[in-house]
Design an enzyme around this catalytic site. Structure first.
Site, short mmCIF file in Angstrom:
data_model
loop_
_atom_site.label_atom_id
_atom_site.label_comp_id
_atom_site.label_asym_id
_atom_site.label_seq_id
_atom_site.Cartn_x
_atom_site.Cartn_y
_atom_site.Cartn_z
N MET A 1 0.90 -1.24 -0.18
CA MET A 1 0.02 0.20 0.06
C MET A 1 0.99 1.38 0.01
SD MET A 1 -1.36 0.11 4.05
CE MET A 1 -1.92 1.74 3.80
N ALA A 11 4.70 -1.05 1.81
CA ALA A 11 5.03 -2.17 0.57
C ALA A 11 4.39 -3.31 1.20
CB ALA A 11 6.37 -2.26 0.53
N CYS A 12 3.62 -3.98 0.23
CA CYS A 12 2.75 -5.23 0.82
C CYS A 12 3.28 -6.49 -0.16
CB CYS A 12 1.50 -4.82 0.67
SG CYS A 12 0.71 -3.44 1.25
N THR A 13 2.83 -7.50 0.13
CA THR A 13 2.98 -8.78 -0.61
C THR A 13 1.54 -9.49 -0.77
OG1 THR A 13 5.04 -8.94 0.61
CG2 THR A 13 4.51 -10.98 -0.73
N GLU A 104 -1.47 -3.16 -3.92
CA GLU A 104 -0.03 -3.75 -3.63
C GLU A 104 0.81 -2.71 -4.32
OE1 GLU A 104 3.32 -6.10 -3.44
OE2 GLU A 104 1.28 -6.83 -2.64
#
Length: 476
Positions: A1, A11-13, A104
């Protein structure tokens, strides 16, 4: 995000699993929402509403504004503890059993952004779930609605957005101010994504599996953006490459594909890892949990390991900055009210448990609606965070006890869900909604009690770790 200046960039996964790739025929999409080590999330359900007047959405974050339909479907969401900077509702399932997770974070290259710059007051992560999820009846409609908003208003950032319904899963990417593409995940496949533009070859003649900005091909040709002599690789054209990606992004894709395809030899810094893979086995919710909870266990890159040279070489999937992690499961073999299950782990996925919540409900558990910026003992978010903070202080000493709690609770919550499924199917549709709301409260209480018990043990056993200790006779 991604976040405004008041909050840390994040930062996302993400993971997407097709129905023929799953153990029970479910479609699953999931993501870690990463931002700050201390930034609570809530879990809510918005009721179905039929408004008499036209509705308007105005973002507190950047002023983005758009008209909304008069009918808003019921949907679940995980908003911020404060609305000061916007909603950031992030993920949920609506009354038509459409699931959405946004976003993401991704990055576009400078050449593309020069041709189509970001729009400061365009749509962004903060608003996406709120202005899309309550107004669509299929995943494909979700892609189309968000695509229309992107083309009309522009966007402030590059993102990946996950959609699913009972039949299919889609991954959508925004790149530059008004450009976007979406790809259907094949039923027999999975995809894992980590802060890169991930979609590769686009077939413009295959509308069943690809959706995109109407002028995408012309835009690329007119601005001479395609670096490849042949084909149309979205990642090559719009994405980034380099040391940052090889440290921060590709290793997370590598470990995900290593988990699900251990037979394939790949490098963690390979920037051509495929977007779509077929796993070597059928995948379960537990497999999705294990991916989102992963921190390179069993490799030299585990930050909790003994390899002092490599343990901080790559950014792990699960880390201290995770606010919440979710898996949105759609079970087409179930009656409508039981199709959608929102598995929610508050705080760090590797130090929390995914609690299964039905989404055809009238309310969410009280503890999941509480929690401010500072610790509150009655908040679900803070109950999980307190246990993980105590574990962090003596990580190796408490690892076995902590993991045993997580393992036992996972089995217990799975059994509760199975029992609730059976009981709910014996009820009328009206009675099902009330029953599922109560079942959610029971699951939440089970998980929170387990973590409160764990916290008591951690506090008790930590009392002898003081630096003021001195080796003495037991009687002294």
């Amino acid at each position: 995000m991604q976040l405004n200046d008041q909050r840390r960039p994040s930062a996302c996964t993400s993971i997407l699993i097709g129905k023929k790739a799953s153990l029970d025929g479910s479609i699953m999409i999931g993501r870690n929402e990463d931002s700050k080590a201390s930034w609570p999330k809530h879990f809510v359900v918005h009721p179905h509403e039929d408004f008499k007047e036209d509705q308007q959405y105005v973002s507190k974050d950047n002023g983005f504004s758009t008209a909304l339909p008069k009918v808003r479907q019921r949907y679940t969401a995980t908003p911020e503890w404060t609305t000061k900077y916007g909603l950031f509702e992030e993920d949920g399932i609506n009354e038509h059993n459409v699931a959405m997770s946004a976003t993401e974070s991704a990055y576009s290259n400078d050449t593309v952004l020069a041709a189509d710059p970001f729009v400061p007051d365009g749509i962004q992560e903060e608003a996406m779930v709120t202005v899309v999820l309550p107004y669509v009846t299929t995943a494909r409609e979700g892609v189309a609605r968000l695509g229309q908003l992107l083309e009309e208003h522009g966007t402030t950032e590059s993102n990946g957005i996950l959609f699913a319904d009972e039949q299919e899963a889609w991954y959508m990417e925004t790149a530059a101010g008004h450009q976007w593409v979406a790809q259907r995940i094949p039923d027999d496949s999975y995809a894992v994504v980590a802060n890169q533009l991930a979609i590769q070859t686009i077939d413009f003649d295959d509308p069943d599996n690809f959706m995109f900005t109407a002028n995408l091909e012309n835009f690329v040709r007119d601005h001479q953006l395609n670096p490849d002599p042949d084909g149309f690789n979205f990642r090559h054209i719009f994405g980034t490459r380099g040391e940052s990606d090889e440290t921060y992004n590709t290793p997370r894709v590598w470990i995900g594909q290593k988990l699900f395809n251990p037979e394939i030899e790949q490098s963690p810094i390979d920037e051509e890892l495929p977007f779509i893979r077929q796993a070597s086995r059928l995948l379960s919710v537990n497999d999705a949990e294990d991916f989102l909870s992963n921190h390179y266990e069993g490799t030299p890159y585990d930050p909790t390991g003994n390899d002092t040279v490599n343990r901080h070489r790559f950014r792990p999937i699960s880390l201290a900055k995770t606010q919440e992690s979710h898996i949105l499961q759609l079970r087409p073999q179930m009656p409508k009210a039981l199709v959608g299950v929102q598995w929610l782990a508050m705080g760090v996925a590797a130090q929390s448990n995914y609690v299964p919540f039905y989404t055809a409900i009238t309310d969410t558990p009280t503890a999941y609606k509480r929690g401010q910026a500072t610790y509150t003992p009655t908040s679900a978010y803070w109950i999980y965070k307190l246990a993980s903070t105590l574990w962090d202080a003596h990580y190796r000493h408490f690892a076995k006890d902590y993991q045993q709690t997580r393992t036992n609770l996972r089995a217990q919550l799975g059994a509760l869900l199975a029992a609730s499924d059976v009981a709910a199917q014996k009820l009328s549709t009206t009675d099902q909604i009330a029953f599922l709301t109560t079942a959610n409260a029971k699951a939440a209480k089970t998980a929170l009690t387990a973590y409160q018990t764990l916290t008591s043990q951690l506090v008790t056993h930590s009392t002898d770790f003081s630096p003021l200790n001195f080796t003495t006779d037991d009687n002294l």
